[in-house]
Motif scaffolding. Structure first.
Motif, PDB file in Angstrom:
ATOM      1  N   THR A 145       8.940   0.034  -1.557  1.00 39.50           N
ATOM      2  CA  THR A 145       8.017  -0.910  -0.939  1.00 39.50           C
ATOM      3  C   THR A 145       7.242  -0.184   0.155  1.00 39.50           C
ATOM      4  OG1 THR A 145       9.689  -1.633   0.656  1.00 39.50           O
ATOM      5  CG2 THR A 145       9.520  -2.877  -1.402  1.00 39.50           C
ATOM      6  N   ALA A 146       6.000  -0.582   0.346  1.00 37.36           N
ATOM      7  CA  ALA A 146       5.169   0.055   1.365  1.00 37.36           C
ATOM      8  C   ALA A 146       4.145  -0.954   1.873  1.00 37.36           C
ATOM      9  CB  ALA A 146       4.465   1.284   0.789  1.00 37.36           C
ATOM     10  N   ASP A 147       3.738  -0.789   3.119  1.00 33.38           N
ATOM     11  CA  ASP A 147       2.753  -1.691   3.717  1.00 33.38           C
ATOM     12  C   ASP A 147       1.351  -1.428   3.183  1.00 33.38           C
ATOM     13  OD1 ASP A 147       4.728  -2.865   5.257  1.00 33.38           O
ATOM     14  OD2 ASP A 147       4.459  -1.430   6.909  1.00 33.38           O
ATOM     15  N   SER A 148       1.130  -0.218   2.693  1.00 32.52           N
ATOM     16  CA  SER A 148      -0.183   0.134   2.147  1.00 32.52           C
ATOM     17  C   SER A 148       0.010   1.069   0.952  1.00 32.52           C
ATOM     18  CB  SER A 148      -1.050   0.801   3.222  1.00 32.52           C
ATOM     19  OG  SER A 148      -0.414   1.992   3.701  1.00 32.52           O
ATOM     20  N   ARG A 149      -1.060   1.306   0.240  1.00 34.95           N
ATOM     21  CA  ARG A 149      -0.984   2.159  -0.942  1.00 34.95           C
ATOM     22  C   ARG A 149      -0.633   3.587  -0.553  1.00 34.95           C
ATOM     23  NH1 ARG A 149      -2.606   1.780  -6.154  1.00 34.95           N
ATOM     24  NH2 ARG A 149      -3.104   3.734  -7.244  1.00 34.95           N
ATOM     25  N   LEU A 150       0.328   4.180  -1.265  1.00 34.37           N
ATOM     26  CA  LEU A 150       0.765   5.543  -0.985  1.00 34.37           C
ATOM     27  C   LEU A 150       0.051   6.529  -1.890  1.00 34.37           C
ATOM     28  CD1 LEU A 150       4.642   4.989  -0.774  1.00 34.37           C
ATOM     29  CD2 LEU A 150       3.016   5.026   1.124  1.00 34.37           C
ATOM     30  N   SER A 151      -0.218   7.706  -1.356  1.00 36.13           N
ATOM     31  CA  SER A 151      -0.739   8.770  -2.205  1.00 36.13           C
ATOM     32  C   SER A 151       0.375   9.259  -3.111  1.00 36.13           C
ATOM     33  CB  SER A 151      -1.257   9.923  -1.343  1.00 36.13           C
ATOM     34  OG  SER A 151      -0.166  10.548  -0.654  1.00 36.13           O
ATOM     35  N   GLU A 154       2.864  11.159  -1.034  1.00 42.86           N
ATOM     36  CA  GLU A 154       3.670  10.284  -0.182  1.00 42.86           C
ATOM     37  C   GLU A 154       4.690   9.506  -0.997  1.00 42.86           C
ATOM     38  OE1 GLU A 154       0.489   9.174   3.386  1.00 42.86           O
ATOM     39  OE2 GLU A 154       0.451   8.066   1.482  1.00 42.86           O
TER      40      GLU A 154
END
Length: 283
Positions: A145-151, A154
């Motif tokens: 899970t992440a607050d924003s899109r990951l590269s 990342e």
């Protein structure tokens, strides 16, 4: 006929997703094995009448008892005249090395394989084996899970953190380095800034104490069985785990009416080893 109503696009998606996850698991496994100096020497190694290894005897004065089973994989590494091995188990669900469970006689299987191979593995592998620990390989892709899109970079870094192996390994820097020469962070230990290593590790002496503890617990279980003790004795782990949740015999043993019901509390590594050492001193 019953598949006619299925959404073909959804079925296609599920096949693609599962295929992608399997591909990622295989790549992760290959990445680990290609870099490690520990190499697989046995798969589905059986203990018992139909296996390559003898069943594991449980000492008891009241009756004879043995344990049978299979270990998914055994890896070995040669260091001069010594041969170190680790026992590996594939898990599709979450699996930790739980000190509370081990202390109370739950989840001993992998440790039993470790001790059995140390004791009688020479006749199968033709070399004396030194136990380097147990390791659970998560045969699943971690859900992140992440607050924003990951590269991609990342996401790979975060997945590596969550794909960390669980288990208990020998506290020997040379052995640990052979398992993970590039210090990828896959093992159940971490190198601190001061150069020391911490995590789920045990010295050779501690592993010896652990072996005595495990067989002492099993001996008590066998003695209880031989004595005809079938008194219901369920256990819980706070609110997180209840052994009765999926047990089909609740209507027979009436778990809610069991007096002095066992409630195991969490146990960290320090307290675990303190209790095991105390147990050894008091016989």
């Amino acid at each position: 006929e019953r598949f006619k109503d299925l959404d073909s696009e959804r079925v296609s998606y599920l096949f693609r997703r599962n295929g992608l996850e399997l591909d990622m698991v295989v790549r992760e496994l290959w990445s680990e094995l290609s870099k490690s100096e520990f190499k697989p020497i046995a798969f589905e190694l059986g203990f018992g009448d139909d296996g390559d290894m003898p069943a594991i005897p449980i000492p008891s004065e009241k009756m004879q008892a043995v344990l049978r089973g299979y270990v998914d994989r055994v890896d070995i590494w040669q260091d001069g005249d010594r041969h170190y091995f680790r026992v590996v188990d594939y898990k599709t669900g979450r699996k930790d090395f739980d000190y509370c469970d081990v202390y109370n006689g739950v989840g001993l299987q992998m440790l039993l394989y470790l001790f059995a191979l140390e004791q009688s593995g020479e006749e199968f592998f033709s070399v004396q084996l030194d136990g380097a620990g147990i390791q659970y390989f998560p045969a699943r892709v971690p859900v992140m899970t992440a607050d924003s899109r990951l590269s991609d970079e990342e996401a790979q870094l975060e997945r590596r953190k969550q794909w960390k192996r669980k288990g208990l390994l020998l506290a020997d820097e040379v052995v640990l380095s052979a398992m993970d020469p590039q210090e990828s962070g896959r093992l159940c230990c971490t190198r601190k800034k001061d150069g020391t290593i911490s995590g789920d590790l045990a010295t050779k002496v501690q592993i010896g104490l652990l072996k005595k503890h495990v067989f002492r617990v099993l001996e008590k279980m066998v003695d209880d069985i031989a004595s005809g003790n079938i008194t219901p004795n369920p256990y819980t782990r706070g609110t997180a785990h209840d052994a009765c949740t999926y047990c089909p015999y609740g209507s027979v043993c009436h778990p809610n009416s069991v007096e002095e019901r066992r409630n195991y509390k969490a146990m960290n590594a320090q307290r675990f080893w303190e209790e095991v050492e105390k147990e050894e001193r008091h016989g």
